[in-house]
Design an enzyme around this catalytic site. Structure first.
Site, PDB file in Angstrom:
ATOM      1  N   GLU A   1      27.987  -3.036 -56.656  1.00  0.00           N
ATOM      2  CA  GLU A   1      27.501  -2.751 -57.999  1.00  0.00           C
ATOM      3  C   GLU A   1      26.109  -3.329 -58.213  1.00  0.00           C
ATOM      4  O   GLU A   1      25.205  -2.675 -58.735  1.00  0.00           O
ATOM      5  CB  GLU A   1      28.457  -3.320 -59.063  1.00  0.00           C
ATOM      6  CG  GLU A   1      29.843  -2.711 -59.045  1.00  0.00           C
ATOM      7  CD  GLU A   1      30.832  -3.494 -58.189  1.00  0.00           C
ATOM      8  OE1 GLU A   1      30.492  -3.858 -57.038  1.00  0.00           O
ATOM      9  OE2 GLU A   1      31.949  -3.741 -58.675  1.00  0.00           O
TER      10      GLU A   1
ATOM     11  N   GLU B   1      27.860  -7.953 -46.823  1.00  0.00           N
ATOM     12  CA  GLU B   1      28.291  -9.334 -46.584  1.00  0.00           C
ATOM     13  C   GLU B   1      27.378 -10.033 -45.591  1.00  0.00           C
ATOM     14  O   GLU B   1      26.652  -9.396 -44.820  1.00  0.00           O
ATOM     15  CB  GLU B   1      29.728  -9.357 -46.043  1.00  0.00           C
ATOM     16  CG  GLU B   1      30.750  -8.890 -47.034  1.00  0.00           C
ATOM     17  CD  GLU B   1      32.172  -8.911 -46.493  1.00  0.00           C
ATOM     18  OE1 GLU B   1      33.072  -8.638 -47.285  1.00  0.00           O
ATOM     19  OE2 GLU B   1      32.390  -9.201 -45.295  1.00  0.00           O
TER      20      GLU B   1
ATOM     21  N   CYS C   1      28.760  -9.089 -61.448  1.00  0.00           N
ATOM     22  CA  CYS C   1      28.400  -7.666 -61.554  1.00  0.00           C
ATOM     23  C   CYS C   1      28.498  -7.184 -62.990  1.00  0.00           C
ATOM     24  O   CYS C   1      27.653  -6.415 -63.452  1.00  0.00           O
ATOM     25  CB  CYS C   1      29.284  -6.818 -60.637  1.00  0.00           C
ATOM     26  SG  CYS C   1      28.894  -7.027 -58.889  1.00  0.00           S
TER      27      CYS C   1
ATOM     28  N   CYS D   1      27.501  -7.691 -53.890  1.00  0.00           N
ATOM     29  CA  CYS D   1      28.453  -6.641 -54.243  1.00  0.00           C
ATOM     30  C   CYS D   1      27.756  -5.292 -54.365  1.00  0.00           C
ATOM     31  O   CYS D   1      26.571  -5.216 -54.685  1.00  0.00           O
ATOM     32  CB  CYS D   1      29.116  -6.964 -55.582  1.00  0.00           C
ATOM     33  SG  CYS D   1      30.012  -8.531 -55.621  1.00  0.00           S
TER      34      CYS D   1
ATOM     35  N   ASN E   1      28.791  -2.807 -50.657  1.00  0.00           N
ATOM     36  CA  ASN E   1      28.730  -4.259 -50.526  1.00  0.00           C
ATOM     37  C   ASN E   1      28.117  -4.628 -49.179  1.00  0.00           C
ATOM     38  O   ASN E   1      28.293  -3.936 -48.182  1.00  0.00           O
ATOM     39  CB  ASN E   1      30.104  -4.905 -50.726  1.00  0.00           C
ATOM     40  CG  ASN E   1      31.167  -4.420 -49.761  1.00  0.00           C
ATOM     41  OD1 ASN E   1      31.208  -3.247 -49.381  1.00  0.00           O
ATOM     42  ND2 ASN E   1      32.057  -5.311 -49.366  1.00  0.00           N
TER      43      ASN E   1
ATOM     44  N   CYS F   1      33.403  -7.855 -60.303  1.00  0.00           N
ATOM     45  CA  CYS F   1      33.414  -9.306 -60.525  1.00  0.00           C
ATOM     46  C   CYS F   1      32.575  -9.652 -61.761  1.00  0.00           C
ATOM     47  O   CYS F   1      31.822  -8.825 -62.272  1.00  0.00           O
ATOM     48  CB  CYS F   1      32.896 -10.037 -59.292  1.00  0.00           C
ATOM     49  SG  CYS F   1      31.108  -9.926 -59.033  1.00  0.00           S
TER      50      CYS F   1
END
Length: 166
Positions: A75, A64, A115, A73, A62, A112
């Site tokens: 993924e 940020e 994703c 993310c 990930n 999430c």
């Protein structure tokens, strides 16, 4: 009125030692991917390893940003990389793991919704599902065959696919 029911199934392993060698390696590679996580705001690191049919393993984490919507993310970082550099090498399996020093994780984290939708699109693109391993260092590992179990009403509209020009 018609009543419909959706059932999912997944396998649960107590530890990575219960996995076959290939899946154990993939989970270990996802743990290695945690090292590149840029998560100074949430302090929640996520790592992903993607096994391709050729045996290549892609790593992602990930990323940020202080402007939260600008982050991504693990993924999706991995899957977008696959789509741009390895789309002709089908995804066989994907392992996702997480770590934080803020509290103890005792069960796998799930991806999430955004994703999951990208996973669904990747499965459709390669015309086959792939296995998803949700790894927890201090707990069980969950194995799911294809994203359909997570997202039974995934968004697809075939008429949105661009038709080739004549």
């Amino acid at each position: 009125m018609t009543n419909h029911e959706i059932n999912i199934s997944f396998k649960e392993y107590n530890t990575v030692e219960d996995l076959n060698i290939s899946d154990k390696l993939l989970c270990e590679e996802a743990v290695k991917a945690l090292e590149s996580s840029l998560s100074p705001y949430s302090k929640f690191k996520v790592g992903t390893a993607v096994l391709l049919q050729s045996g290549t393993i892609l790593h992602a984490s990930n990323q940020e940003n202080v402007a939260y919507p600008s982050g991504l993310c693990a993924e999706r970082v991995a899957l977008f990389h696959w789509g741009t550099a390895h789309a002709n090498d089908p995804i066989v399996a994907m392992a996702v793991t997480a770590h934080t020093n803020e509290f103890e994780l005792t069960k796998p984290i799930t991806s999430c919704g955004a994703c999951l939708q990208v996973m669904a699109e990747c499965e459709k693109r390669q015309h086959q599902p792939f296995r998803i391993l949700l790894h927890c260092s201090n707990g069980p590992i969950w194995e799911v065959e294809g994203v359909q179990s997570f997202l039974p009403f995934m968004f697809f509209e075939d008429r949105l696919i661009q038709q080739p020009s004549l």
